[in-house]
Design a protein around this motif. Structure first.
Motif, PDB file in Angstrom:
ATOM      1  N   VAL A 166       0.672  -1.151  -0.073  1.00 14.07           N
ATOM      2  CA  VAL A 166      -0.039   0.268   0.090  1.00 14.07           C
ATOM      3  C   VAL A 166       0.684   1.166   0.149  1.00 14.07           C
ATOM      4  O   VAL A 166       0.442   2.261  -0.249  1.00 14.07           O
ATOM      5  CB  VAL A 166      -1.021   0.201   1.165  1.00 14.07           C
ATOM      6  CG1 VAL A 166      -1.941  -1.089   1.096  1.00 14.07           C
ATOM      7  CG2 VAL A 166      -0.189   0.052   2.649  1.00 14.07           C
ATOM      8  N   TRP A 167       2.073   1.228   0.454  1.00 17.68           N
ATOM      9  CA  TRP A 167       2.773   2.370   0.545  1.00 17.68           C
ATOM     10  C   TRP A 167       3.382   3.186  -0.888  1.00 17.68           C
ATOM     11  O   TRP A 167       3.522   2.143  -1.812  1.00 17.68           O
ATOM     12  CB  TRP A 167       4.148   2.072   1.233  1.00 17.68           C
ATOM     13  CG  TRP A 167       4.907   3.320   1.502  1.00 17.68           C
ATOM     14  CD1 TRP A 167       4.686   4.835   1.225  1.00 17.68           C
ATOM     15  CD2 TRP A 167       6.365   3.496   2.162  1.00 17.68           C
ATOM     16  NE1 TRP A 167       5.568   5.547   1.695  1.00 17.68           N
ATOM     17  CE2 TRP A 167       6.635   4.792   2.375  1.00 17.68           C
ATOM     18  CE3 TRP A 167       7.267   2.530   2.698  1.00 17.68           C
ATOM     19  CZ2 TRP A 167       7.690   5.386   2.607  1.00 17.68           C
ATOM     20  CZ3 TRP A 167       8.239   2.735   3.189  1.00 17.68           C
ATOM     21  CH2 TRP A 167       8.641   4.186   3.200  1.00 17.68           C
ATOM     22  N   ASP A 168       2.954   4.180  -0.926  1.00 14.81           N
ATOM     23  CA  ASP A 168       3.140   5.058  -2.291  1.00 14.81           C
ATOM     24  C   ASP A 168       2.431   4.582  -3.321  1.00 14.81           C
ATOM     25  O   ASP A 168       2.786   4.633  -4.818  1.00 14.81           O
ATOM     26  CB  ASP A 168       4.789   4.893  -2.749  1.00 14.81           C
ATOM     27  CG  ASP A 168       5.129   6.069  -3.842  1.00 14.81           C
ATOM     28  OD1 ASP A 168       4.659   7.180  -3.748  1.00 14.81           O
ATOM     29  OD2 ASP A 168       6.144   5.911  -4.331  1.00 14.81           O
ATOM     30  N   ASN A 169       0.950   4.197  -3.009  1.00 14.69           N
ATOM     31  CA  ASN A 169       0.096   3.646  -4.014  1.00 14.69           C
ATOM     32  C   ASN A 169      -0.605   4.876  -4.728  1.00 14.69           C
ATOM     33  O   ASN A 169      -1.172   5.913  -4.187  1.00 14.69           O
ATOM     34  CB  ASN A 169      -0.882   2.658  -3.578  1.00 14.69           C
ATOM     35  CG  ASN A 169      -1.821   2.129  -4.573  1.00 14.69           C
ATOM     36  OD1 ASN A 169      -1.980   2.573  -5.450  1.00 14.69           O
ATOM     37  ND2 ASN A 169      -2.127   0.789  -4.413  1.00 14.69           N
ATOM     38  N   PRO A 170      -0.384   5.241  -6.079  1.00 12.34           N
ATOM     39  CA  PRO A 170      -0.859   6.518  -6.526  1.00 12.34           C
ATOM     40  C   PRO A 170      -2.357   6.533  -6.587  1.00 12.34           C
ATOM     41  O   PRO A 170      -2.937   7.559  -6.665  1.00 12.34           O
ATOM     42  CB  PRO A 170      -0.334   6.471  -7.941  1.00 12.34           C
ATOM     43  CG  PRO A 170       0.142   5.040  -8.333  1.00 12.34           C
ATOM     44  CD  PRO A 170       0.354   4.335  -7.109  1.00 12.34           C
ATOM     45  N   GLY A 198      -8.966   2.215  -1.958  1.00 14.24           N
ATOM     46  CA  GLY A 198     -10.381   1.562  -2.162  1.00 14.24           C
ATOM     47  C   GLY A 198     -10.920   1.443  -3.476  1.00 14.24           C
ATOM     48  O   GLY A 198     -11.755   0.804  -3.818  1.00 14.24           O
ATOM     49  N   SER A 199     -10.305   2.333  -4.329  1.00 15.70           N
ATOM     50  CA  SER A 199     -10.605   2.231  -5.651  1.00 15.70           C
ATOM     51  C   SER A 199     -10.174   0.905  -6.475  1.00 15.70           C
ATOM     52  O   SER A 199      -9.310   0.258  -5.966  1.00 15.70           O
ATOM     53  CB  SER A 199     -10.278   3.445  -6.561  1.00 15.70           C
ATOM     54  OG  SER A 199      -8.571   3.466  -6.527  1.00 15.70           O
ATOM     55  N   SER A 200     -10.612   0.906  -7.766  1.00 16.36           N
ATOM     56  CA  SER A 200     -10.604  -0.119  -8.553  1.00 16.36           C
ATOM     57  C   SER A 200      -8.970  -0.247  -8.908  1.00 16.36           C
ATOM     58  O   SER A 200      -8.278  -1.247  -8.920  1.00 16.36           O
ATOM     59  CB  SER A 200     -11.249  -0.429  -9.706  1.00 16.36           C
ATOM     60  OG  SER A 200     -11.258   0.694 -10.311  1.00 16.36           O
ATOM     61  N   GLY A 201      -8.448   1.097  -9.277  1.00 17.44           N
ATOM     62  CA  GLY A 201      -7.127   0.987  -9.570  1.00 17.44           C
ATOM     63  C   GLY A 201      -6.052   0.855  -8.362  1.00 17.44           C
ATOM     64  O   GLY A 201      -4.985   0.065  -8.669  1.00 17.44           O
ATOM     65  N   PHE A 202      -6.517   0.839  -6.983  1.00 15.49           N
ATOM     66  CA  PHE A 202      -5.894   0.911  -6.075  1.00 15.49           C
ATOM     67  C   PHE A 202      -5.453  -0.585  -5.676  1.00 15.49           C
ATOM     68  O   PHE A 202      -4.412  -1.370  -5.512  1.00 15.49           O
ATOM     69  CB  PHE A 202      -6.522   1.409  -4.712  1.00 15.49           C
ATOM     70  CG  PHE A 202      -5.869   1.113  -3.395  1.00 15.49           C
ATOM     71  CD1 PHE A 202      -4.795   1.930  -2.919  1.00 15.49           C
ATOM     72  CD2 PHE A 202      -6.098   0.025  -2.756  1.00 15.49           C
ATOM     73  CE1 PHE A 202      -4.205   1.856  -1.719  1.00 15.49           C
ATOM     74  CE2 PHE A 202      -5.596  -0.445  -1.587  1.00 15.49           C
ATOM     75  CZ  PHE A 202      -4.673   0.419  -0.832  1.00 15.49           C
ATOM     76  N   TRP A 203      -6.556  -1.359  -5.985  1.00 15.45           N
ATOM     77  CA  TRP A 203      -6.614  -2.848  -5.737  1.00 15.45           C
ATOM     78  C   TRP A 203      -5.741  -3.472  -7.071  1.00 15.45           C
ATOM     79  O   TRP A 203      -5.268  -4.733  -6.878  1.00 15.45           O
ATOM     80  CB  TRP A 203      -7.799  -3.512  -5.592  1.00 15.45           C
ATOM     81  CG  TRP A 203      -8.537  -3.122  -4.453  1.00 15.45           C
ATOM     82  CD1 TRP A 203      -9.790  -2.234  -4.270  1.00 15.45           C
ATOM     83  CD2 TRP A 203      -8.072  -3.557  -3.034  1.00 15.45           C
ATOM     84  NE1 TRP A 203     -10.001  -2.024  -2.932  1.00 15.45           N
ATOM     85  CE2 TRP A 203      -9.064  -2.717  -2.189  1.00 15.45           C
ATOM     86  CE3 TRP A 203      -7.008  -4.210  -2.516  1.00 15.45           C
ATOM     87  CZ2 TRP A 203      -8.942  -2.769  -0.848  1.00 15.45           C
ATOM     88  CZ3 TRP A 203      -6.912  -4.186  -1.003  1.00 15.45           C
ATOM     89  CH2 TRP A 203      -7.898  -3.485  -0.230  1.00 15.45           C
TER      90      TRP A 203
END
Length: 347
Positions: free
Chosen positions: A50-54, A58-63
């Motif tokens: 999760v660190w430095d996740n642009p 919780g969004s689809s891009g995050f996952w």
């Protein structure tokens, strides 16, 4: 009568106090240390994901990004398990904590396979043959090499572990010389492409490799765990183990084959890692304070995983050099190895 009544009290008062067992040697102390190391490893794994996740949390891009990073975390766990468990088991059967499984020539054999592939078919063969079949074939070749070597040296009058280690060193030097000879005949562009493959890199692993690698870890880990008491007896030496009813020669051969399987999986996934297992095993012995396999095997998995996860977090998100994780670990591991060797030599 007064003397008879006071004698027991005097005896009790003069009795030496019972020795206190250090917390590190108790089951509770061991459990606390194992839980603490595992907790640090879990925090480092979450940091990688999760660190430095642009993307927005919780969004689809995050996952999507998290799932892509899961490959790196899975590779780290498989490699840490293979290197740590293989080194501790190897130390048990050799009764020498300075040696590492790489002394048997696995790293040199991996370099020969990669170099011969480029030498015979060109640099494009590396990319064309990437995939699970190539990884499985490399592992099979390494295990077959180890099995033939053990089967030859552990039959008849040649059943000597020191002879096995000596032959492993000589074969490793021979493989290294052969690799160097072929590399000198390559073009500069082919040599550059090959050099990138000869250094361990977590980023070279693929998600398709992980189920196969995890399955091997589960199977070999289960076998070694069921044989943990036998490993403790084998570590006592040939004469003692034989007197206790253990077939020392057979147990050493089986353990070395299992070690070869683990090292071959790790090397096929990320490339050679000579000193990482040694560092993880050395830290394990310092933390656990005993050589019992029932305690060293779980702890070395936790410590190896935590060290590799923390190194990946720091180099990826602080220094932005994730590709240098294995290089830095090997450099640090080599320095630790030299310091440990010099200290033992001075003693």
């Amino acid at each position: 009568m007064a003397e008879l009544r006071t004698a027991p009290a005097t005896a009790v008062a003069s009795a030496p106090p019972s020795p206190r067992v250090p917390l590190r040697h108790t089951a509770r102390g061991y459990g606390l240390r194992l839980a603490l190391v595992a907790l640090v490893g879990v925090v480092a794994a979450v940091g990688i994901l999760v660190w430095d996740n642009p993307a927005d949390p919780g969004s689809s891009g995050f996952w999507v990004i998290v799932r892509s990073r899961l490959t790196s975390v899975g590779t780290i766990l498989v490699v840490a398990f293979c290197q740590g468990v293989a080194t501790v088991a190897f130390h048990s059967v050799t009764d020498n904590r300075i040696l590492t499984p790489s002394i048997l020539g696995f790293d040199a054999l991996y370099r020969v396979i990669q170099t011969a592939l480029v030498f015979l078919f060109g640099a494009g063969a590396l990319a064309a043959t990437d995939g699970l079949p190539k990884v499985a074939l490399q592992s099979v070749l390494m295990v077959a090499f180890a099995s033939l070597l053990y089967g030859w040296l552990f039959t008849g009058k040649r059943a000597d572990l020191h002879l096995l280690l000596l032959v492993g060193v000589v074969l490793g030097m021979g493989f290294g010389s052969l690799s160097t000879f072929m590399q000198r005949l390559l073009t500069p562009s082919e040599f550059d492409i090959l050099s990138a493959r000869l250094f361990g890199s977590i980023g070279t692993s693929s998600a398709s490799y992980l189920p196969w690698g995890a399955l091997v870890c589960v199977v070999v880990g289960t076998v070694l765990w069921r044989r943990r008491h036998v490993l403790d007896v084998v570590a006592l030496g040939r004469e003692t183990a034989t007197s206790l009813g253990v077939r020392h020669q057979r147990e050493v051969r089986v353990t070395l084959v299992l070690v070869a399987v683990l090292v071959s999986v790790s090397t096929s996934l990320v490339g050679p890692m000579t000193f990482f297992g040694f560092v993880a095993a050395l830290l394990t012995y310092q933390v656990v304070g005993t050589s019992r396999s029932a305690r060293t095997l779980p702890m070395v998995v936790a410590i190896a995983s935590t060290v590799l996860l923390l190194a990946y977090v720091v180099l990826r998100h602080v220094f932005y050099a994730a590709g240098l994780v294995t290089v830095v670990i090997e450099l640090g591991g080599g320095l630790v190895f030299l310091v440990y060797l010099l200290r033992k030599g001075l003693r």
